[in-house]
Motif scaffolding. Sequence first.
Motif, mmCIF file in Angstrom:
data_model
loop_
_atom_site.group_PDB
_atom_site.id
_atom_site.type_symbol
_atom_site.label_atom_id
_atom_site.label_comp_id
_atom_site.label_asym_id
_atom_site.label_seq_id
_atom_site.Cartn_x
_atom_site.Cartn_y
_atom_site.Cartn_z
ATOM 1 N N VAL A 125 0.877 -1.175 0.000
ATOM 2 C CA VAL A 125 0.000 0.000 0.000
ATOM 3 C C VAL A 125 0.914 1.225 0.000
ATOM 4 N N LYS A 126 1.415 1.573 -1.165
ATOM 5 C CA LYS A 126 2.399 2.647 -1.268
ATOM 6 C C LYS A 126 1.823 3.979 -0.793
ATOM 7 N N GLY A 127 2.687 4.745 -0.125
ATOM 8 C CA GLY A 127 2.273 6.063 0.354
ATOM 9 C C GLY A 127 1.631 6.033 1.718
ATOM 10 N N THR A 128 1.462 4.850 2.310
ATOM 11 C CA THR A 128 0.851 4.726 3.635
ATOM 12 C C THR A 128 1.940 4.430 4.660
ATOM 13 N N ASP A 129 2.007 5.254 5.709
ATOM 14 C CA ASP A 129 2.999 5.050 6.763
ATOM 15 C C ASP A 129 2.526 3.922 7.678
ATOM 16 N N HIS A 130 2.858 2.706 7.287
ATOM 17 C CA HIS A 130 2.420 1.545 8.068
ATOM 18 C C HIS A 130 3.216 1.413 9.361
ATOM 19 N N LEU A 131 4.383 2.082 9.423
ATOM 20 C CA LEU A 131 5.169 2.039 10.667
ATOM 21 C C LEU A 131 4.434 2.782 11.776
ATOM 22 N N ALA A 132 3.868 3.956 11.453
ATOM 23 C CA ALA A 132 3.107 4.717 12.451
ATOM 24 C C ALA A 132 1.863 3.957 12.887
ATOM 25 N N SER A 133 1.195 3.313 11.938
ATOM 26 C CA SER A 133 -0.002 2.555 12.291
ATOM 27 C C SER A 133 0.355 1.329 13.126
ATOM 28 N N THR A 134 1.545 0.763 12.902
ATOM 29 C CA THR A 134 2.001 -0.361 13.720
ATOM 30 C C THR A 134 2.250 0.096 15.151
ATOM 31 N N HIS A 135 2.851 1.271 15.309
ATOM 32 C CA HIS A 135 3.063 1.830 16.652
ATOM 33 C C HIS A 135 1.712 2.071 17.339
ATOM 34 N N ALA A 136 0.737 2.568 16.592
ATOM 35 C CA ALA A 136 -0.595 2.804 17.159
ATOM 36 C C ALA A 136 -1.229 1.483 17.599
ATOM 37 N N SER A 137 -1.106 0.473 16.751
ATOM 38 C CA SER A 137 -1.658 -0.846 17.092
ATOM 39 C C SER A 137 -0.960 -1.435 18.312
ATOM 40 N N LEU A 138 0.363 -1.255 18.374
ATOM 41 C CA LEU A 138 1.117 -1.747 19.520
ATOM 42 C C LEU A 138 0.710 -1.036 20.804
ATOM 43 N N ALA A 139 0.514 0.275 20.726
ATOM 44 C CA ALA A 139 0.101 1.030 21.908
ATOM 45 C C ALA A 139 -1.231 0.506 22.436
ATOM 46 N N LYS A 140 -2.191 0.314 21.537
ATOM 47 C CA LYS A 140 -3.513 -0.178 21.958
ATOM 48 C C LYS A 140 -3.445 -1.618 22.456
ATOM 49 N N ARG A 141 -2.636 -2.437 21.799
ATOM 50 C CA ARG A 141 -2.513 -3.838 22.212
ATOM 51 C C ARG A 141 -1.840 -3.951 23.580
ATOM 52 N N CYS A 142 -0.806 -3.131 23.810
ATOM 53 C CA CYS A 142 -0.136 -3.126 25.116
ATOM 54 C C CYS A 142 -1.115 -2.762 26.223
ATOM 55 N N LEU A 143 -1.909 -1.729 26.002
ATOM 56 C CA LEU A 143 -2.889 -1.309 27.003
ATOM 57 C C LEU A 143 -3.949 -2.388 27.212
ATOM 58 N N GLN A 144 -4.331 -3.049 26.129
ATOM 59 C CA GLN A 144 -5.318 -4.134 26.231
ATOM 60 C C GLN A 144 -4.777 -5.287 27.063
ATOM 61 N N LEU A 145 -3.520 -5.670 26.818
ATOM 62 C CA LEU A 145 -2.903 -6.763 27.568
ATOM 63 C C LEU A 145 -2.774 -6.420 29.042
ATOM 64 N N LEU A 146 -2.376 -5.188 29.325
ATOM 65 C CA LEU A 146 -2.230 -4.765 30.719
ATOM 66 C C LEU A 146 -3.584 -4.733 31.423
#
Length: 286
Positions: A125-146
């Motif tokens: 998906v060219k032009g999409t910053d998937h790294l930022a979205s991965t960080h967002a997903s990680l932030a939400k997943r970390c909070l969910q796990l905690l």
Amino acid sequence: MIFLRIEDERTDLRELPKLVNETPEKLEEIYERIRIQIQTSKDGNSWLCKKALAIATAANRPLRLSELRLLAEFPHDVSPLKILRLCRFLRTAEDDDKQKTVYMIHQSAKQWLEHQLKEGLLEDVKGTDHLASTHASLAKRCLQLLSSTLTKNIWNLPDPGIETEQIQSQSQRKASSIPKKTDLFESDQAPENRIVYSPSTAEDNLAPVTYAALNWFDHVLKAASHDNEKILIAILDFIKHRYLYWLEALSLLRHMGEGTAIISRLNRYAEVSLLFVTFTRALMKI
């Protein structure tokens, strides 16, 4: 890289000269070939491989296999090691405490993958910053796990007045250094230095969420404005229901210093984010 291919493909050593000739000279070309192999793989788990790669790339440190499994939400019927063999960018090594940790095959591979994620090339998906979205997903997943793991007195300590130094979990010690529970109070150590409580492996449920406890806010910041409102709602819910339990966990993990720093940065983030959300909603009404 050639040795990795020999290991993965169980290549006959008689084919080694041919394998050497077929291997690209530049690392970037090798990484691109691996990426294409993942994309075109007929294995039904290739999407899990890409998810694991994105998380391992965005993570602040090499993840233990148990941590990666939780963060990537691997299905229970899928072997994490099978996914890693498909990825080929990742390898596992056993640490001193016999835990498997996941590493990149080379630092240049992590840098290459970061670029691929930023440009959206790993997901085509060219032009999409998937790294930022991965960080967002990680932030939400970390909070969910905690939120699903942390509870009051998570290690069932017999006395709330026990000093942190008198507690050692399975992940904080070597088995030979801690007396058996039947001998805990027969030690010749001074009372203030004596280990009086050591949770069993089953009770040591903080180990798989240690990364989440220490790194969730860093991923919030690296997500920039991606999913900003959803992340803010998740943070508010976490602070409301699990804040004290999180502080307790940080104390048990002996990382209160990092917790203090997170709280300080969190105050500033909350002020800026609330202004951003208010401004965005105002614009949507115009």
